[in-house]
Motif scaffolding. Structure first.
Motif, PDB file in Angstrom:
ATOM      1  N   TYR A  46       0.739  -1.338  -0.320  1.00 39.92           N
ATOM      2  CA  TYR A  46      -0.478  -0.178  -0.309  1.00 39.92           C
ATOM      3  C   TYR A  46       1.008   1.068  -0.407  1.00 39.92           C
ATOM      4  O   TYR A  46       0.160   2.056  -0.382  1.00 39.92           O
ATOM      5  CB  TYR A  46      -0.940   0.208   1.225  1.00 39.92           C
ATOM      6  CG  TYR A  46      -1.580  -1.055   0.856  1.00 39.92           C
ATOM      7  CD1 TYR A  46      -3.227  -1.565   0.845  1.00 39.92           C
ATOM      8  CD2 TYR A  46      -1.183  -1.892   1.862  1.00 39.92           C
ATOM      9  CE1 TYR A  46      -3.678  -2.741   0.766  1.00 39.92           C
ATOM     10  CE2 TYR A  46      -2.309  -3.088   2.040  1.00 39.92           C
ATOM     11  CZ  TYR A  46      -3.444  -3.392   1.927  1.00 39.92           C
ATOM     12  OH  TYR A  46      -3.879  -4.802   1.708  1.00 39.92           O
ATOM     13  N   SER A  47       2.404   1.005   0.798  1.00 34.45           N
ATOM     14  CA  SER A  47       2.835   2.561   0.807  1.00 34.45           C
ATOM     15  C   SER A  47       4.755   1.971   0.784  1.00 34.45           C
ATOM     16  O   SER A  47       4.404   0.318   0.393  1.00 34.45           O
ATOM     17  CB  SER A  47       2.928   3.500   1.273  1.00 34.45           C
ATOM     18  OG  SER A  47       3.084   2.743   2.860  1.00 34.45           O
ATOM     19  N   PHE A  48       5.261   2.426   0.178  1.00 30.44           N
ATOM     20  CA  PHE A  48       6.936   1.473   0.601  1.00 30.44           C
ATOM     21  C   PHE A  48       7.283   1.551   1.988  1.00 30.44           C
ATOM     22  O   PHE A  48       6.812   2.229   2.617  1.00 30.44           O
ATOM     23  CB  PHE A  48       7.683   2.574   0.308  1.00 30.44           C
ATOM     24  CG  PHE A  48       9.184   1.795   0.698  1.00 30.44           C
ATOM     25  CD1 PHE A  48       9.612   1.168  -0.714  1.00 30.44           C
ATOM     26  CD2 PHE A  48       9.982   2.553   1.020  1.00 30.44           C
ATOM     27  CE1 PHE A  48      11.092   0.453  -0.689  1.00 30.44           C
ATOM     28  CE2 PHE A  48      11.634   2.265   1.709  1.00 30.44           C
ATOM     29  CZ  PHE A  48      11.777   1.044   0.510  1.00 30.44           C
ATOM     30  N   THR A  49       7.070   0.822   2.887  1.00 33.37           N
ATOM     31  CA  THR A  49       7.953  -0.378   3.476  1.00 33.37           C
ATOM     32  C   THR A  49       8.794  -0.712   3.558  1.00 33.37           C
ATOM     33  O   THR A  49       9.455  -1.492   2.876  1.00 33.37           O
ATOM     34  CB  THR A  49       6.878  -1.232   4.136  1.00 33.37           C
ATOM     35  OG1 THR A  49       6.796  -2.681   3.398  1.00 33.37           O
ATOM     36  CG2 THR A  49       5.589  -0.422   4.130  1.00 33.37           C
ATOM     37  N   TYR A  50       9.359  -0.587   5.014  1.00 26.30           N
ATOM     38  CA  TYR A  50      10.985  -1.376   5.780  1.00 26.30           C
ATOM     39  C   TYR A  50      11.044  -2.065   6.699  1.00 26.30           C
ATOM     40  O   TYR A  50      10.084  -1.087   7.616  1.00 26.30           O
ATOM     41  CB  TYR A  50      11.998  -0.754   5.069  1.00 26.30           C
ATOM     42  CG  TYR A  50      12.115   0.941   5.733  1.00 26.30           C
ATOM     43  CD1 TYR A  50      12.340   1.217   6.914  1.00 26.30           C
ATOM     44  CD2 TYR A  50      10.745   1.724   4.933  1.00 26.30           C
ATOM     45  CE1 TYR A  50      12.417   2.312   7.283  1.00 26.30           C
ATOM     46  CE2 TYR A  50      11.397   3.283   5.452  1.00 26.30           C
ATOM     47  CZ  TYR A  50      12.171   3.502   7.125  1.00 26.30           C
ATOM     48  OH  TYR A  50      11.193   4.359   7.188  1.00 26.30           O
ATOM     49  N   GLY A  51      11.493  -2.763   6.761  1.00 29.61           N
ATOM     50  CA  GLY A  51      11.385  -3.617   8.289  1.00 29.61           C
ATOM     51  C   GLY A  51      13.009  -4.101   8.644  1.00 29.61           C
ATOM     52  O   GLY A  51      13.250  -5.028   8.279  1.00 29.61           O
ATOM     53  N   PHE A  52      12.859  -4.971   9.803  1.00 34.21           N
ATOM     54  CA  PHE A  52      13.997  -5.528  10.470  1.00 34.21           C
ATOM     55  C   PHE A  52      13.280  -6.492  11.436  1.00 34.21           C
ATOM     56  O   PHE A  52      11.788  -5.975  12.136  1.00 34.21           O
ATOM     57  CB  PHE A  52      15.064  -4.737  11.179  1.00 34.21           C
ATOM     58  CG  PHE A  52      15.259  -3.867  11.801  1.00 34.21           C
ATOM     59  CD1 PHE A  52      14.663  -4.129  12.982  1.00 34.21           C
ATOM     60  CD2 PHE A  52      14.346  -2.878  11.770  1.00 34.21           C
ATOM     61  CE1 PHE A  52      14.331  -3.729  14.555  1.00 34.21           C
ATOM     62  CE2 PHE A  52      14.083  -1.788  13.053  1.00 34.21           C
ATOM     63  CZ  PHE A  52      13.803  -2.314  14.007  1.00 34.21           C
TER      64      PHE A  52
END
Length: 224
Positions: A46-52
């Protein structure tokens, strides 16, 4: 006024329809002595996401990984929209190179905009079935993400238009969605590079989010 209400409803639907971060392990390449698994990922949900995330490989008869993760949506204010997860995944059956896996997580997430701030507790469950080799794998994935209870805190802007609006926790459940797709990966000695892609559908099986597809690239590194 009606347009404003429809806009808020759309944002709430967007918030409660985040897909899960599915299982991202090459089970065939996971060694008994590798206990700690570090993961980073980025993609479009739905949008640009980033994670760890972090996983701990248990010494059990059936391979089990306990894990936690934190992901953010790109935006002007970094911590306005985020999701945290804690749970685990298990390889409950395999024969030759075919592996059957399942995962379960609890979720806390937050979404904020100029009209309302939402906090949500939920859960997700998923399964992957695929063909795994030490150097690569390909699998199908299916999951369900459910928003169980959500807290609404409306801003002064919203209250000016709807003065009778109530803040607080609301239930029963406020939304859920299914996701299904494929994932594949290439494995090095201690790391996995994984690509996921698929489609999202609301729990009524009749409607989809505004952008009904997801794409994610992840990288994990294993330590003893």
């Amino acid at each position: 006024m009606k347009a404003l209400l429809l806009f808020v409803t759309f944002l709430i639907s967007l918030f409660t329809s985040n897909i899960l971060q599915a299982q991202n392990t090459n089970w065939k390449n996971l060694k008994n002595e590798e206990k700690h698994i570090l993961n980073v990922n980025a993609g479009w949900e739905y949008s640009f996401t980033y994670g760890f995330g972090y996983g701990y490989h248990l010494k059990t008869k059936l391979p089990i990984i306990l894990e936690s993760s934190f992901s953010l949506a790109s935006g002007e204010v970094i911590f306005d929209d985020f999701k945290t997860k804690i749970g685990g995944q298990i390889n409950f059956y395999h024969t030759e190179n075919f592996y059957f896996n399942a995962a379960l997580h609890g979720i806390y997430r937050r979404y904020g905009n100029p009209l309302v701030t939402l906090q949500n507790f939920g859960a997700d469950a998923s399964t992957t079935i695929g063909y795994y080799k030490p150097k690569w794998f390909i699998a199908g994935e299916f999951g369900f993400d459910k928003a169980i209870v959500t807290h609404f805190k409306h801003t002064a802007i919203y209250k000016d238009v709807y003065p009778d609006v109530k803040n607080g926790w609301f239930e029963p459940t406020t939304g859920g969605n299914f996701n299904f797709g494929i994932q594949g990966g290439y494995s090095f000695n201690r790391s996995d590079l994984i690509l996921r892609a698929g489609k999202v559908m609301n729990e009524d099986f009749k409607s989809t989010p505004l952008i009904p597809f997801y794409l994610q690239l992840g990288y994990s590194y294993k330590l003893e």
